[in-house]
Design a protein around this motif. Structure first.
Motif, mmCIF file in Angstrom:
data_model
loop_
_atom_site.group_PDB
_atom_site.id
_atom_site.type_symbol
_atom_site.label_atom_id
_atom_site.label_comp_id
_atom_site.label_asym_id
_atom_site.label_seq_id
_atom_site.Cartn_x
_atom_site.Cartn_y
_atom_site.Cartn_z
ATOM 1 N N LEU A 199 0.842 -1.188 0.000
ATOM 2 C CA LEU A 199 0.000 0.000 0.000
ATOM 3 C C LEU A 199 0.879 1.242 0.000
ATOM 4 O O LEU A 199 1.966 1.252 0.583
ATOM 5 N N THR A 200 0.412 2.298 -0.643
ATOM 6 C CA THR A 200 1.102 3.570 -0.565
ATOM 7 C C THR A 200 0.868 4.190 0.815
ATOM 8 O O THR A 200 -0.034 3.774 1.560
ATOM 9 N N ASP A 201 1.659 5.200 1.150
ATOM 10 C CA ASP A 201 1.458 5.889 2.425
ATOM 11 C C ASP A 201 0.050 6.470 2.512
ATOM 12 O O ASP A 201 -0.596 6.415 3.569
ATOM 13 N N ALA A 202 -0.421 7.021 1.399
ATOM 14 C CA ALA A 202 -1.767 7.608 1.395
ATOM 15 C C ALA A 202 -2.826 6.541 1.635
ATOM 16 O O ALA A 202 -3.806 6.776 2.366
ATOM 17 N N GLU A 203 -2.649 5.369 1.037
ATOM 18 C CA GLU A 203 -3.618 4.284 1.236
ATOM 19 C C GLU A 203 -3.593 3.790 2.674
ATOM 20 O O GLU A 203 -4.645 3.487 3.255
ATOM 21 N N ARG A 204 -2.425 3.721 3.251
ATOM 22 C CA ARG A 204 -2.331 3.265 4.649
ATOM 23 C C ARG A 204 -2.991 4.252 5.604
ATOM 24 O O ARG A 204 -3.429 3.868 6.689
ATOM 25 N N GLN A 205 -3.032 5.526 5.226
ATOM 26 C CA GLN A 205 -3.667 6.537 6.069
ATOM 27 C C GLN A 205 -5.151 6.713 5.767
ATOM 28 O O GLN A 205 -5.837 7.451 6.467
ATOM 29 N N ASP A 206 -5.658 6.048 4.738
ATOM 30 C CA ASP A 206 -7.071 6.136 4.378
ATOM 31 C C ASP A 206 -7.915 5.613 5.540
ATOM 32 O O ASP A 206 -7.723 4.486 5.998
ATOM 33 N N PRO A 207 -8.876 6.407 6.046
ATOM 34 C CA PRO A 207 -9.701 5.938 7.165
ATOM 35 C C PRO A 207 -10.395 4.607 6.900
ATOM 36 O O PRO A 207 -10.522 3.778 7.810
ATOM 37 N N ALA A 208 -10.831 4.367 5.658
ATOM 38 C CA ALA A 208 -11.514 3.107 5.359
ATOM 39 C C ALA A 208 -10.550 1.926 5.450
ATOM 40 O O ALA A 208 -10.928 0.845 5.933
ATOM 41 N N VAL A 209 -9.314 2.120 5.009
ATOM 42 C CA VAL A 209 -8.310 1.053 5.107
ATOM 43 C C VAL A 209 -7.984 0.772 6.575
ATOM 44 O O VAL A 209 -7.894 -0.381 7.001
ATOM 45 N N GLN A 210 -7.814 1.831 7.361
ATOM 46 C CA GLN A 210 -7.528 1.640 8.781
ATOM 47 C C GLN A 210 -8.715 1.003 9.498
ATOM 48 O O GLN A 210 -8.540 0.130 10.356
ATOM 49 N N ALA A 211 -9.925 1.430 9.123
ATOM 50 C CA ALA A 211 -11.109 0.888 9.796
ATOM 51 C C ALA A 211 -11.339 -0.572 9.441
ATOM 52 O O ALA A 211 -11.766 -1.358 10.293
ATOM 53 N N SER A 341 -26.014 0.488 12.480
ATOM 54 C CA SER A 341 -25.760 1.685 13.287
ATOM 55 C C SER A 341 -24.644 1.416 14.289
ATOM 56 O O SER A 341 -24.428 0.278 14.710
ATOM 57 N N PRO A 342 -23.902 2.455 14.681
ATOM 58 C CA PRO A 342 -22.797 2.256 15.627
ATOM 59 C C PRO A 342 -23.301 1.801 16.995
ATOM 60 O O PRO A 342 -24.272 2.357 17.515
ATOM 61 N N PRO A 343 -22.660 0.808 17.607
ATOM 62 C CA PRO A 343 -22.991 0.443 18.985
ATOM 63 C C PRO A 343 -22.386 1.477 19.938
ATOM 64 O O PRO A 343 -21.604 2.333 19.514
ATOM 65 N N PRO A 344 -22.732 1.427 21.218
ATOM 66 C CA PRO A 344 -22.218 2.424 22.164
ATOM 67 C C PRO A 344 -20.748 2.170 22.520
ATOM 68 O O PRO A 344 -20.417 1.753 23.638
ATOM 69 N N LEU A 345 -19.878 2.407 21.539
ATOM 70 C CA LEU A 345 -18.426 2.246 21.717
ATOM 71 C C LEU A 345 -17.767 3.530 21.213
ATOM 72 O O LEU A 345 -17.321 3.605 20.063
ATOM 73 N N PRO A 346 -17.699 4.570 22.045
ATOM 74 C CA PRO A 346 -17.245 5.884 21.562
ATOM 75 C C PRO A 346 -15.846 5.891 20.955
ATOM 76 O O PRO A 346 -15.577 6.691 20.057
ATOM 77 N N SER A 347 -14.976 5.007 21.407
ATOM 78 C CA SER A 347 -13.616 4.982 20.859
ATOM 79 C C SER A 347 -13.575 4.512 19.421
ATOM 80 O O SER A 347 -12.569 4.705 18.725
ATOM 81 N N PHE A 348 -14.664 3.880 18.963
ATOM 82 C CA PHE A 348 -14.688 3.307 17.625
ATOM 83 C C PHE A 348 -15.723 3.952 16.705
ATOM 84 O O PHE A 348 -15.951 3.474 15.598
ATOM 85 N N ASP A 349 -16.339 5.043 17.148
ATOM 86 C CA ASP A 349 -17.352 5.701 16.319
ATOM 87 C C ASP A 349 -16.810 6.075 14.942
ATOM 88 O O ASP A 349 -17.545 6.073 13.948
ATOM 89 N N TRP A 350 -15.534 6.419 14.876
ATOM 90 C CA TRP A 350 -14.954 6.896 13.620
ATOM 91 C C TRP A 350 -14.979 5.821 12.529
ATOM 92 O O TRP A 350 -14.921 6.155 11.329
ATOM 93 N N TRP A 351 -15.079 4.541 12.920
ATOM 94 C CA TRP A 351 -15.188 3.490 11.898
ATOM 95 C C TRP A 351 -16.379 3.757 10.981
ATOM 96 O O TRP A 351 -16.290 3.602 9.769
ATOM 97 N N TRP A 352 -17.522 4.107 11.565
ATOM 98 C CA TRP A 352 -18.731 4.333 10.780
ATOM 99 C C TRP A 352 -18.615 5.597 9.938
ATOM 100 O O TRP A 352 -19.198 5.677 8.862
ATOM 101 N N ASP A 353 -17.820 6.559 10.405
ATOM 102 C CA ASP A 353 -17.599 7.778 9.620
ATOM 103 C C ASP A 353 -16.793 7.481 8.364
ATOM 104 O O ASP A 353 -16.824 8.280 7.402
ATOM 105 N N ALA A 354 -16.060 6.355 8.343
ATOM 106 C CA ALA A 354 -15.244 6.002 7.171
ATOM 107 C C ALA A 354 -16.084 5.473 6.024
ATOM 108 O O ALA A 354 -15.595 5.343 4.896
ATOM 109 N N LEU A 355 -17.355 5.160 6.290
ATOM 110 C CA LEU A 355 -18.251 4.705 5.213
ATOM 111 C C LEU A 355 -18.638 5.874 4.318
ATOM 112 O O LEU A 355 -18.923 6.977 4.801
ATOM 113 N N ASP A 356 -18.677 5.638 3.018
ATOM 114 C CA ASP A 356 -19.086 6.685 2.069
ATOM 115 C C ASP A 356 -20.557 7.001 2.190
ATOM 116 O O ASP A 356 -20.996 8.138 2.000
ATOM 117 N N GLU A 357 -21.377 5.973 2.467
ATOM 118 C CA GLU A 357 -22.833 6.155 2.449
ATOM 119 C C GLU A 357 -23.334 6.849 3.691
ATOM 120 O O GLU A 357 -22.714 6.869 4.729
#
Length: 357
Positions: A199-211, A341-357
């Protein structure tokens, strides 16, 4: 202790891959390598080897380079055996010594070639494998391993202190720390290199790839907690936490309801994982799409660990292999997803933000 879950409520649409042809040879080399250090009873090493853990694990990555496959196998062998011995002695080992051992391993990661040759057999094995990883990985990737293992070992210290029984972690805290202690980021961080699709550096930093990687790591933690429950009960790790005990304490419910809640939680995360995987398959590079598929394969292979003798008849110091009452999870799984929908796990809310939809 018997805990059961039906296939109809357990979501895992990822099929097992055909085994790679040299998986058995890699397994045999790994067990010989570990046994050569004399770190634990030869019977314990042979018990793990007889389970075929690396034949199963490495076999699911038929395109991985052989040097990476051997490194992955040796890390798996070392960490599973060290975890077994570490867990068996948690109740009797002085905590200061445990923390000193963990910090010593971090020191080896910092300077693998400068570290003095240790006399402790566990440390010798760790030094050997760390030096090989340093030689194999590009410097920027090896640099990520030190914080991965620092978090893992700090998480191990957290698990030791949980034995006091005076702290009850939330699900968010538990999954955050447990994700680190499992150490799967060691593999998710280099799977692209192992398959020669960097992966390129940009791909490794992509929120969807990290999530997609982090969701896999947390799903694996929950699944492992579920199918290892009979083994943990046999070890009698009083005061230790699992996802079911955490949810039972939070909701004030019994073990059956806590199991159902645990499965529902992992199904929601699994549903998100598959959506992220589909998203990367549609709009990302071929390397990122392949990486998402390979990371997902870790979910399947670790889920299939439930069939190994480490969980069906674990090796207990002074007793040998001891059968347990049941294997928790079923042989077949649902292909129907769950609530997105996101479960009550505030540390992981950003995973759902990585979705395009």
């Amino acid at each position: 202790m018997t805990i059961r879950s039906s296939g109809s409520d357990f979501y895992c649409p990822i099929p097992a891959r055909p085994q790679r042809s040299d998986a058995g040879e890699i397994e045999a080399r790994s067990m010989r390598w570990m046994e050569s250090f004399g770190a634990c009873e030869p019977e314990r090493v042979r018990h793990l080897g007889a389970s075929g853990i690396n034949t199963l694990f490495i076999g699911q990555f038929p395109e991985a380079r052989e040097d990476y496959a051997q490194l992955f196998a040796d890390f798996t062998t070392y960490t599973f055996l060290w975890d077994d011995v570490f867990e068996d002695r948690l109740h009797t080992r002085p905590r200061a010594r445990t923390i000193a051992d963990l910090l010593g391993r971090i020191g080896v990661l910092e300077r693998p070639r400068l570290a003095p040759e240790p006399t402790d057999p566990w440390r010798r094995a760790w030094t050997d494998i760390t030096r090989r990883a340093r030689d194999l990985l590009p410097p920027d990737r090896y640099a990520t391993w030190e914080p991965i293992w620092l978090r893992a070992y700090l998480g191990d210290c957290w698990e030791v202190f949980l034995l006091d029984g005076d702290h009850h972690p939330s699900a968010d805290e538990y999954l955050t720390l447990r994700r680190h202690t499992f150490g799967l980021a060691t593999f998710t961080g280099v799977l692209d290199l192992a398959h020669q699709r960097p992966l390129t550096d940009a791909e490794r930093q992509d929120p969807a790839v990290q999530a997609v990687a982090e969701t896999a790591e947390v799903i694996v933690v929950i699944d492992n907690d579920l199918y290892s429950a009979p083994r943990e009960a046999l070890i009698d790790k009083s005061g230790g936490a699992s996802i079911t005990s955490v949810l039972a304490n939070h909701y004030g419910c019994d073990q059956t309801e806590a199991l159902a809640r645990s499965v529902a939680l992992r199904n929601r995360i699994m549903t998100l994982h598959m959506k992220l995987r589909e998203q990367l398959g549609r709009g990302a590079s071929q390397a990122a799409a392949a990486y998402a598929r390979d990371v997902g394969q870790l979910i399947r292979v670790v889920l299939d660990f439930r069939l190994l003798n480490r969980y069906t008849a674990p090796y207990i110091e002074g007793r040998g292999a001891v059968p347990v009452a049941s294997v928790v999870l079923p042989a077949a799984f649902s292909e129907t997803g769950a609530d997105t929908s996101p479960p009550p796990l505030p540390s992981f809310d950003w995973w759902w933000d990585a979705l395009d939809e």
